[in-house]
Design an enzyme around this catalytic site. Structure first.
Site, short mmCIF file in Angstrom:
data_model
loop_
_atom_site.label_atom_id
_atom_site.label_comp_id
_atom_site.label_asym_id
_atom_site.label_seq_id
_atom_site.Cartn_x
_atom_site.Cartn_y
_atom_site.Cartn_z
N ASP A 216 -19.97 1.35 23.81
CA ASP A 216 -20.96 1.22 24.89
C ASP A 216 -22.08 0.23 24.60
O ASP A 216 -23.11 0.23 25.28
CB ASP A 216 -21.55 2.59 25.26
CG ASP A 216 -22.22 3.28 24.09
OD1 ASP A 216 -22.25 2.71 22.98
OD2 ASP A 216 -22.73 4.41 24.27
N THR B 184 -19.76 1.13 17.21
CA THR B 184 -19.72 2.49 17.72
C THR B 184 -18.32 2.80 18.25
O THR B 184 -17.69 1.94 18.86
CB THR B 184 -20.74 2.76 18.87
OG1 THR B 184 -20.43 4.02 19.46
CG2 THR B 184 -20.72 1.72 19.95
N ARG C 183 -21.36 10.57 24.96
CA ARG C 183 -22.44 11.30 25.64
C ARG C 183 -22.80 10.65 26.96
O ARG C 183 -23.05 11.33 27.94
CB ARG C 183 -23.68 11.34 24.76
CG ARG C 183 -23.59 12.36 23.66
CD ARG C 183 -24.89 12.41 22.90
NE ARG C 183 -24.75 13.20 21.70
CZ ARG C 183 -25.30 12.91 20.54
NH1 ARG C 183 -26.02 11.80 20.42
NH2 ARG C 183 -25.13 13.68 19.51
N ASP D 220 -26.70 1.40 19.18
CA ASP D 220 -27.95 0.96 19.82
C ASP D 220 -29.22 1.37 19.05
O ASP D 220 -30.18 0.61 19.01
CB ASP D 220 -28.02 1.34 21.30
CG ASP D 220 -27.73 2.81 21.53
OD1 ASP D 220 -27.44 3.52 20.55
OD2 ASP D 220 -27.80 3.24 22.69
N ASP E 169 -17.94 4.62 20.60
CA ASP E 169 -18.14 4.82 22.04
C ASP E 169 -17.90 3.55 22.87
O ASP E 169 -17.74 3.64 24.09
CB ASP E 169 -19.57 5.31 22.33
CG ASP E 169 -19.86 6.64 21.68
OD1 ASP E 169 -18.91 7.38 21.38
OD2 ASP E 169 -21.05 6.95 21.46
N ARG F 179 -29.14 8.80 10.46
CA ARG F 179 -29.80 8.48 11.74
C ARG F 179 -31.31 8.52 11.52
O ARG F 179 -31.97 9.51 11.85
CB ARG F 179 -29.38 9.50 12.81
CG ARG F 179 -27.91 9.43 13.21
CD ARG F 179 -27.67 10.26 14.45
NE ARG F 179 -26.26 10.46 14.73
CZ ARG F 179 -25.49 9.58 15.39
NH1 ARG F 179 -26.00 8.45 15.82
NH2 ARG F 179 -24.23 9.86 15.62
N GLY G 275 -23.94 6.99 13.43
CA GLY G 275 -22.69 7.72 13.12
C GLY G 275 -21.72 6.82 12.38
O GLY G 275 -21.65 5.62 12.66
O1 F6P Z 1 -22.26 7.47 18.57
C1 F6P Z 1 -21.07 7.89 18.03
C2 F6P Z 1 -20.87 9.37 18.23
O2 F6P Z 1 -19.69 9.75 17.57
C3 F6P Z 1 -20.86 9.83 19.69
O3 F6P Z 1 -19.62 9.67 20.33
C4 F6P Z 1 -21.24 11.28 19.55
O4 F6P Z 1 -21.82 11.73 20.74
C5 F6P Z 1 -22.23 11.26 18.42
O5 F6P Z 1 -21.94 10.11 17.66
C6 F6P Z 1 -22.18 12.47 17.53
O6 F6P Z 1 -23.20 12.38 16.60
P1 F6P Z 1 -23.30 13.26 15.28
O7 F6P Z 1 -22.24 12.82 14.34
O8 F6P Z 1 -24.67 12.97 14.78
O9 F6P Z 1 -23.09 14.67 15.70
#
Ligand code: F6P
Length: 340
Positions: free
Chosen positions: A127, A123, A169, A101, A125, A70, A10
């Site tokens: 995490d 990230t 998540r 990750d 997040d 991704r 992301g």
């Molecule tokens: O990993 C970063 C993040 O923004 C998370 O917080 C979220 O769950 C996910 O990516 C959303 O992914 P996408 O942009 O592929 O919908």
């Protein structure tokens, strides 16, 4: 020496600051190349040369000038072979992979095969293990806190329960920090499940006394008895998360049903990671980028840059991807003091 840079997973505020940091730290004898669209660019051999002029002023921009995807080249044998073949054909002497990750685990696998790889943790997040902060998190928390601040006046005016959903998540870092900063009255994160009844009790108590309420919920939060209360199992995804409409919508419906209080939901989603990074994230990204380039110069491969206290250090790449860094109980307990 030819150094490739890629951004995977992301997008995240601060990515461009890392890219700029790497390019500026390169100097004499080093050529920097941006690989387009994460690991996908390694499969399609798409790269552009990057000089100081190309990265001028980009640290204030959100997203990534290199694009992202991704894509995991280790998911099938054909892609893995292509990745290795292209690494050689692109004549890369080093590769700096900036990502969360997923991206870093690809970097760690490549490194274990003997390729000269450095990882930079990214990230919103926050995490990634073994680093105090990832850039992008600070920006996401600020956007989240600002949104929650704004919800107070409308919730109060209408005497409503307002549920705001934030990204995360598996880890509730964004939700707990934005929630605490903006004074949410209940914070729900994946690490600490709660039953619907417990949530309803909080709502009844708060609404009787104060007449309005803000609940901050992480997208990955799951009420303890979710499996029982949701009759239609197709609404739960493979991770056990709510698939249709998200957890905030689901909670809003059930809370209104069970308490009779008017309830609304707001999903902040990708707003949290769009736009310009905060000064903190620009600086952290810059420091990570410069240190990643220093590691390349020292040929200290297989490492991930990390923040420990206020020091930028490096750790073995696999330490960053070993486990997710989750919100510890002590921190949640602190937030709980303000659930009222
Ligand atoms: O990993 C970063 C993040 O923004 C998370 O917080 C979220 O769950 C996910 O990516 C959303 O992914 P996408 O942009 O592929 O919908």
């Amino acid at each position: 020496m030819r150094v490739g840079i890629l951004t995977g997973g992301g997008d995240c505020p601060g990515l461009n600051a890392v890219i700029r940091g790497i390019v500026h730290a390169a100097g004499e004898g080093y050529e920097t190349y941006g690989i387009l669209n994460g690991w996908k660019g390694m499969l399609t051999k798409e790269m552009i040369k990057l000089d100081n002029d190309d990265v001028e002023g980009i640290h204030i921009l959100g997203g990534t000038i290199l694009g992202t995807a991704r894509v995991n080249p280790f998911k099938d044998e054909e892609s893995r072979q292509l990745l290795e073949k292209n690494f050689k054909e692109m004549k890369l002497d080093a590769l700096i992979a900036i990502g969360g990750d997923d991206t870093l685990s690809v970097a760690a696998r490549l490194s274990s095969l003997g390729y000269p790889v450095i990882g930079v943790p990214k990230t919103i997040d926050n995490d990634v293990s073994n680093t105090d902060y990832t850039f992008g998190f600070h920006t996401a928390v600020n956007v989240g806190a600002d949104a929650i601040d704004r919800l107070h006046s409308t919730a109060k005016s209408h005497q409503r329960v307002m549920i705001v959903e934030l990204m995360g998540r598996e880890a509730g870092w964004i939700t707990i920090e934005a929630g605490m900063a903006a004074g949410a009255h209940l914070i729900l994160i994946p690490e600490f499940p709660m039953t619907i009844n417990e949530i309803v009790n909080y709502v009844n108590k708060r609404m009787q006394e104060k007449k309005y309420m803000i609940i901050a919920v992480a997208e990955g939060f799951k009420p303890t008895e979710l499996e029982q209360v949701v009759a239609d199992k197709s609404t739960i995804d493979a991770f056990g998360h709510i698939r249709l409409g998200g957890i905030a919508h689901y909670l809003a419906e059930i809370i209104e049903q069970k308490t009779g209080y008017e309830t609304r939901s707001v999903v902040l989603g990708h707003l949290l990671r769009g736009g310009t990074p905060t000064a903190f994230d620009r600086i952290l990204g810059t420091r990570y980028g410069v240190e990643a380039m220093n590691l390349v110069k020292e040929k200290d491969f297989g490492r991930m840059v990390a923040l420990k206290g206020n020091q930028i250090v490096s750790i073995p790449l696999e330490y960053g991807v070993a486990t997710k860094k989750l919100v510890p109980f002590e921190y949640y307990k602190l937030a709980q003091l303000f659930f009222d």
